[in-house]
Write a protein that holds these residues in place. Structure first.
Motif, PDB file in Angstrom:
ATOM      1  N   THR A  14       0.865  -1.175   0.000  1.00 20.49           N
ATOM      2  CA  THR A  14       0.000   0.000   0.000  1.00 20.49           C
ATOM      3  C   THR A  14       0.900   1.223   0.000  1.00 20.49           C
ATOM      4  O   THR A  14       1.826   1.310   0.807  1.00 20.49           O
ATOM      5  CB  THR A  14      -0.899   0.024   1.247  1.00 20.49           C
ATOM      6  OG1 THR A  14      -1.763  -1.101   1.227  1.00 20.49           O
ATOM      7  CG2 THR A  14      -1.743   1.295   1.279  1.00 20.49           C
ATOM      8  N   VAL A  15       0.656   2.134  -0.913  1.00 19.87           N
ATOM      9  CA  VAL A  15       1.466   3.347  -0.983  1.00 19.87           C
ATOM     10  C   VAL A  15       0.635   4.522  -0.486  1.00 19.87           C
ATOM     11  O   VAL A  15      -0.473   4.766  -0.977  1.00 19.87           O
ATOM     12  CB  VAL A  15       1.965   3.616  -2.416  1.00 19.87           C
ATOM     13  CG1 VAL A  15       2.869   4.844  -2.434  1.00 19.87           C
ATOM     14  CG2 VAL A  15       2.715   2.405  -2.959  1.00 19.87           C
ATOM     15  N   ARG A  16       1.170   5.217   0.492  1.00 18.52           N
ATOM     16  CA  ARG A  16       0.551   6.425   1.003  1.00 18.52           C
ATOM     17  C   ARG A  16       1.520   7.588   0.826  1.00 18.52           C
ATOM     18  O   ARG A  16       2.712   7.385   0.605  1.00 18.52           O
ATOM     19  CB  ARG A  16       0.176   6.267   2.486  1.00 18.52           C
ATOM     20  CG  ARG A  16      -0.910   5.218   2.729  1.00 18.52           C
ATOM     21  CD  ARG A  16      -2.254   5.715   2.232  1.00 18.52           C
ATOM     22  NE  ARG A  16      -3.326   4.746   2.471  1.00 18.52           N
ATOM     23  CZ  ARG A  16      -3.822   3.926   1.573  1.00 18.52           C
ATOM     24  NH1 ARG A  16      -3.321   3.945   0.333  1.00 18.52           N
ATOM     25  NH2 ARG A  16      -4.789   3.103   1.854  1.00 18.52           N
ATOM     26  N   VAL A  17       1.000   8.808   0.958  1.00 18.35           N
ATOM     27  CA  VAL A  17       1.777   9.998   0.632  1.00 18.35           C
ATOM     28  C   VAL A  17       1.745  10.982   1.782  1.00 18.35           C
ATOM     29  O   VAL A  17       0.699  11.206   2.398  1.00 18.35           O
ATOM     30  CB  VAL A  17       1.223  10.675  -0.640  1.00 18.35           C
ATOM     31  CG1 VAL A  17       1.956  11.990  -0.928  1.00 18.35           C
ATOM     32  CG2 VAL A  17       1.326   9.741  -1.832  1.00 18.35           C
ATOM     33  N   CYS A  18       2.918  11.555   2.059  1.00 22.82           N
ATOM     34  CA  CYS A  18       2.997  12.780   2.849  1.00 22.82           C
ATOM     35  C   CYS A  18       3.277  13.890   1.860  1.00 22.82           C
ATOM     36  O   CYS A  18       4.384  13.960   1.285  1.00 22.82           O
ATOM     37  CB  CYS A  18       4.097  12.694   3.903  1.00 22.82           C
ATOM     38  SG  CYS A  18       4.408  14.289   4.712  1.00 22.82           S
ATOM     39  N   ALA A  19       2.297  14.756   1.618  1.00 16.23           N
ATOM     40  CA  ALA A  19       2.414  15.794   0.604  1.00 16.23           C
ATOM     41  C   ALA A  19       3.166  16.999   1.151  1.00 16.23           C
ATOM     42  O   ALA A  19       2.892  17.471   2.258  1.00 16.23           O
ATOM     43  CB  ALA A  19       1.036  16.203   0.114  1.00 16.23           C
ATOM     44  N   LEU A  20       4.120  17.485   0.369  1.00 17.54           N
ATOM     45  CA  LEU A  20       4.916  18.641   0.768  1.00 17.54           C
ATOM     46  C   LEU A  20       4.276  19.923   0.255  1.00 17.54           C
ATOM     47  O   LEU A  20       3.935  20.027  -0.924  1.00 17.54           O
ATOM     48  CB  LEU A  20       6.339  18.509   0.216  1.00 17.54           C
ATOM     49  CG  LEU A  20       7.136  17.290   0.681  1.00 17.54           C
ATOM     50  CD1 LEU A  20       8.516  17.277   0.010  1.00 17.54           C
ATOM     51  CD2 LEU A  20       7.272  17.258   2.195  1.00 17.54           C
ATOM     52  N   GLU A  21       4.131  20.875   1.151  1.00 23.03           N
ATOM     53  CA  GLU A  21       3.640  22.215   0.801  1.00 23.03           C
ATOM     54  C   GLU A  21       4.624  23.245   1.325  1.00 23.03           C
ATOM     55  O   GLU A  21       5.499  22.923   2.148  1.00 23.03           O
ATOM     56  CB  GLU A  21       2.259  22.454   1.412  1.00 23.03           C
ATOM     57  CG  GLU A  21       1.188  21.510   0.909  1.00 23.03           C
ATOM     58  CD  GLU A  21      -0.182  21.759   1.523  1.00 23.03           C
ATOM     59  OE1 GLU A  21      -1.161  21.177   1.017  1.00 23.03           O
ATOM     60  OE2 GLU A  21      -0.262  22.533   2.502  1.00 23.03           O
TER      61      GLU A  21
END
Length: 771
Positions: A44-51
């Motif tokens: 399972t691939v999850r994301v921590c999105a960079l802002e």
């Protein structure tokens, strides 16, 4: 926490992510999509999105965390959340210096605080670092379990200039899209560019793209090629818009007007959906990459163009110098419009050269498909995870698109150039027999009445090739004429395959319409007298298989008598050639080897004679010992057959041999219920999906075709009938075990350790949704 099918291992990507408009965001989305397509049952691939700053976005469901890289306080909290999250097994960070420039210390501290294995993927590797940069990169690499770069040049810089240990570095090329390679004529008409030769560049506009280099070259290009148009595709980079608005775009527009280029330059000022972008690139005659940044390690736009077979003219960024050999493209100096113009004119005036470059470009880039990138990343995750990640290939949906594209009203065409049917290669009984088996298998599975149209075509072709004596010619040209090959080549094997196909068809009596069965039976009856004359090993084995199927549908004393006659000949060959450590029918292993023990199996099932059972088991065990190893399956090379007492060639593997092995394993599993046969079926099928010596896909999910073979360093890009039908026969064979596979693997993973599964060489796959 144990990894099982209900709780697949989680990989957390820390990256910019769409809808943020950014090259790395697109890269990550493409890689995640590929990982999901190939491994969603085990990863399972999850994301921590960079802002950054005041930016915020509405993200898709896979985004689990958000980090504002401008705020130091967010790093520590994120590290704590990741460490407490038992689902996360590995953290993959997509690194670009600009992401963390405001909080470099907080980012480094974040890395130290993470308790999970960290992989960092450097999108930029700067050469000739000062001591401060060298120390920072060394510290980052030291705390990470692995470092990924996209070019060998970047790896060498890290090793030689940053002193990063070589064993820590993996080179995984920037992924590229598989495309269907549509006709340029069709696409130019679709986009209103008929009659124009197209130069293209694309990407988020900024001064670093140096588009003016091309605009300044255009007058010289147009002088000898007045039909040229230059497409500038893409919106201005959002960070550039924030800083200076549309200053750069307006500068370019003013150059166009000044040089009277309005008829020769077209701005496509929008963010194109991927399918549209790939079509623009497929219609492109020359792709221009004019970046003025000598330290740009890699370019996504560059590799997208390569995936669409564009001849490329590029500035000498490290990526271009590594990839663009003389047979692939042209390199010119930064900002040198004269050199660019000369290169463009040379290519525009030499169409054969452009075609040759396109073919070479595709061959060069095929190994970098997103599917192959996903395989490489998954292998690295498994290696680093301390047995917490076990990758299992998803089973692709059944796709008949390429088979149908290869089929005319006459039958299935023999060869293709890449994925385009090559009608000049004509037709063969071999391929039409395999095509008829494939469509019969598909009809048996789905009941799709549209399959009957194709079954009738292939049966009609086999009937066309039957001669007055009952035997079959094999070769027919594009004008439906028998070729001279039919009189100079031994056709026994082709005749055997025709009988196998006809026998399998009549075994579906009760499912297929009776007129189809009746026509096949007439062909078989006419062919029976010729069977007795067969002496070719594999021809006899194919014929036994076909006769066994015939007998299952219509009991007749002729079928068992012929089977025993042919089987007796094979037994004599086995007794003559078979010795200790070489339990085989011949003094060599060549092609379609598994059909020989399979023929013995059918004879035993028919007669009950233990002699046939013993030879079937022993000879198949020997074949398995020669083709399976700890890494999977390596079938006998077609470059050099395996002769008794010698070593087989290490390359030249053909899809047909893998497919036949799978089909034989299936028959042995049905007969003996031995789990080893089923597990080896899975291992063999994964060869098509990337579990092979090159770790590259052999089946092309974009076209539905199958590459024609695996050579020493690359796959053969052509997707002819034999390879595509071989894949489909294997895929349809595997389908009936898909639910059983899931159930058994669930049990195995729940009751056994991952290390024990690996000791058993279990590489399971799982069924994909949809037909």
């Amino acid at each position: 926490m144990k990894n099982n099918l209900n709780e697949p291992a989680e990989i957390l990507f820390i990256t910019s992510y769409p809808p943020r408009v950014c090259g790395i965001a697109t890269y990550s989305q493409d890689l995640i999509k590929a990982l999901n397509n190939k491994f969603s049952n085990s990863l399972t691939v999850r994301v921590c999105a960079l802002e950054s700053g005041n930016s915020s976005y509405s993200y898709p469901d896979e985004v689990k965390y958000i980090l504002n890289t401008s705020l130091a306080s967010g790093y520590g909290k994120l590290a704590s959340d990741i460490n407490k999250d038992d689902q996360i097994k590995i953290v993959l960070i997509q690194h670009e210096f600009g992401f963390f420039k405001e909080q470099e210390e907080a980012f480094e501290q974040f890395l130290y605080e993470l308790s999970k294995p960290v992989v960092i993927e450097f999108h930029t590797v700067l050469p000739d670092p000062d001591e401060i940069l060298k120390s920072k990169i060394a510290d980052i690499a030291d705390v990470c379990k692995s470092v990924i770069v996209m070019t060998h040049n970047s790896a060498e810089i890290l090793i030689n200039q940053y002193n990063i240990p070589e064993h820590k570095i993996s080179v995984i090329a920037h992924g590229t899209h598989l495309v269907p390679h549509l006709s340029k004529v069709y696409l130019k008409k679709k986009y209103g560019l008929t009659g124009r030769r197209v130069l293209t560049t694309f990407g988020l506009l900024s001064s670093g793209k140096s588009i003016e280099t091309t605009l300044e070259a255009m007058p010289s290009i147009i002088k000898t090629n007045p039909d040229v148009i230059f497409l500038i595709i893409g919106k201005t980079h959002p960070e550039v818009v924030k800083r200076e608005g549309e200053v750069y775009r307006k500068k370019l527009e003013s150059i166009v007007i000044l040089n009277k280029l309005t008829h020769h330059v077209l701005f496509v000022d929008r963010y194109l959906p991927l399918p549209d972008l790939l079509e623009y690139l497929q219609l492109t005659d020359i792709y221009l990459f004019t970046s003025n940044n000598p330290n740009q390690a890699v370019s996504g736009t560059f590799v997208y163009a390569m995936s669409c077979a564009c001849p490329i003219i590029s500035t000498p960024i490290p990526h271009a110098k590594e990839v663009l050999t003389k047979d692939i493209g042209i390199i010119f100096d930064f900002c040198n419009s004269r050199q660019l113009a000369d290169g463009a004119v040379k290519l525009l005036n030499d169409e054969p050269l452009r075609r040759n470059i396109s073919t070479n470009t595709l061959q060069k880039i095929v190994s970098t498909s997103w599917e192959n990138s996903a395989v490489a990343h998954a292998m690295l995750f498994e290696k680093l995870s301390s047995s917490k990640v076990l990758t299992c290939y998803n089973l692709p949906a059944i796709n008949l698109s390429h088979l149908k594209q290869m089929t005319t009203n006459t039958g299935i065409i023999q060869f293709s150039k890449i994925n385009q049917p090559d009608i000049s290669s004509g037709y063969t009984v071999d391929d039409n027999a395999r095509a008829m088996i494939t469509m019969c298998m598909y009809f048996k599975l789905t009941g799709d009445n549209k399959s009957l149209v194709y079954i009738r075509k292939y049966l009609g072709f086999i009937s066309l090739c039957q001669q007055s004596g009952g035997d079959f010619f094999n070769y027919v040209d594009s004008f439906i004429r028998f070729t001279g090959q039919n009189r100079t080549v031994n056709l026994d094997d082709s005749n055997g395959r025709a009988l196998w196909a006809l026998g399998y068809l009549v075994s579906l009596r009760g499912l297929l319409p009776e007129d189809i069965i009746s026509k096949a039976m007439k062909i078989i009856q006419k062919a029976l007298p010729h069977i007795e004359t067969m002496n070719s090993t594999r021809a006899m084995a194919f014929a036994i298989k076909g006769l066994y199927y015939c007998n299952s549908a219509s009991k007749s004393p002729e079928y068992p008598e012929l089977i025993k006659l042919l089987a007796g000949r094979l037994v004599q060959m086995y007794r003559h050639e078979g010795i200790q450590n070489w339990e085989w029918f011949e003094g060599y292993l060549t092609y379609a080897n598994s059909i020989l023990p399979e023929a013995m199996l059918y004879t035993w099932l028919l007669t009950g004679d233990p002699v046939y059972e013993n030879i079937a088991r022993v000879s198949f065990k020997f074949l398995i010992s020669q083709t399976f190893n700890d890494n999977g399956i390596d079938v006998i090379s077609n470059k050099s057959w395996l002769t008794r007492g010698q070593v087989s060639g290490e390359f030249g593997e053909q899809p047909i041999d893998v497919a036949y092995t799978i089909m034989t394993l299936s028959e042995f599993y049905e007969a003996f219920s031995d789990e080893e046969y089923r597990l080896k079926m899975e291992t063999a099928f994964n060869w098509f999906l990337g579990n092979n010596r090159l770790h590259q896909i052999i089946y092309n999910p974009c076209t539905g075709g199958c590459y024609d073979g695996m050579e020493e360093t690359h796959v053969n890009l052509n997707q002819g009938a034999e390879s595509t039908l071989s894949y489909l026969m294997a895929r349809l064979t595997i389908e009936k075990y898909s639910n059983e596979t899931v159930t058994n693997i669930e049990k195995n993973i729940n009751r056994q350790s991952v290390s024990h599964l690996k000791a058993l060489n279990i590489k399971p796959f799982f069924v994909g949704k949809g037909m």
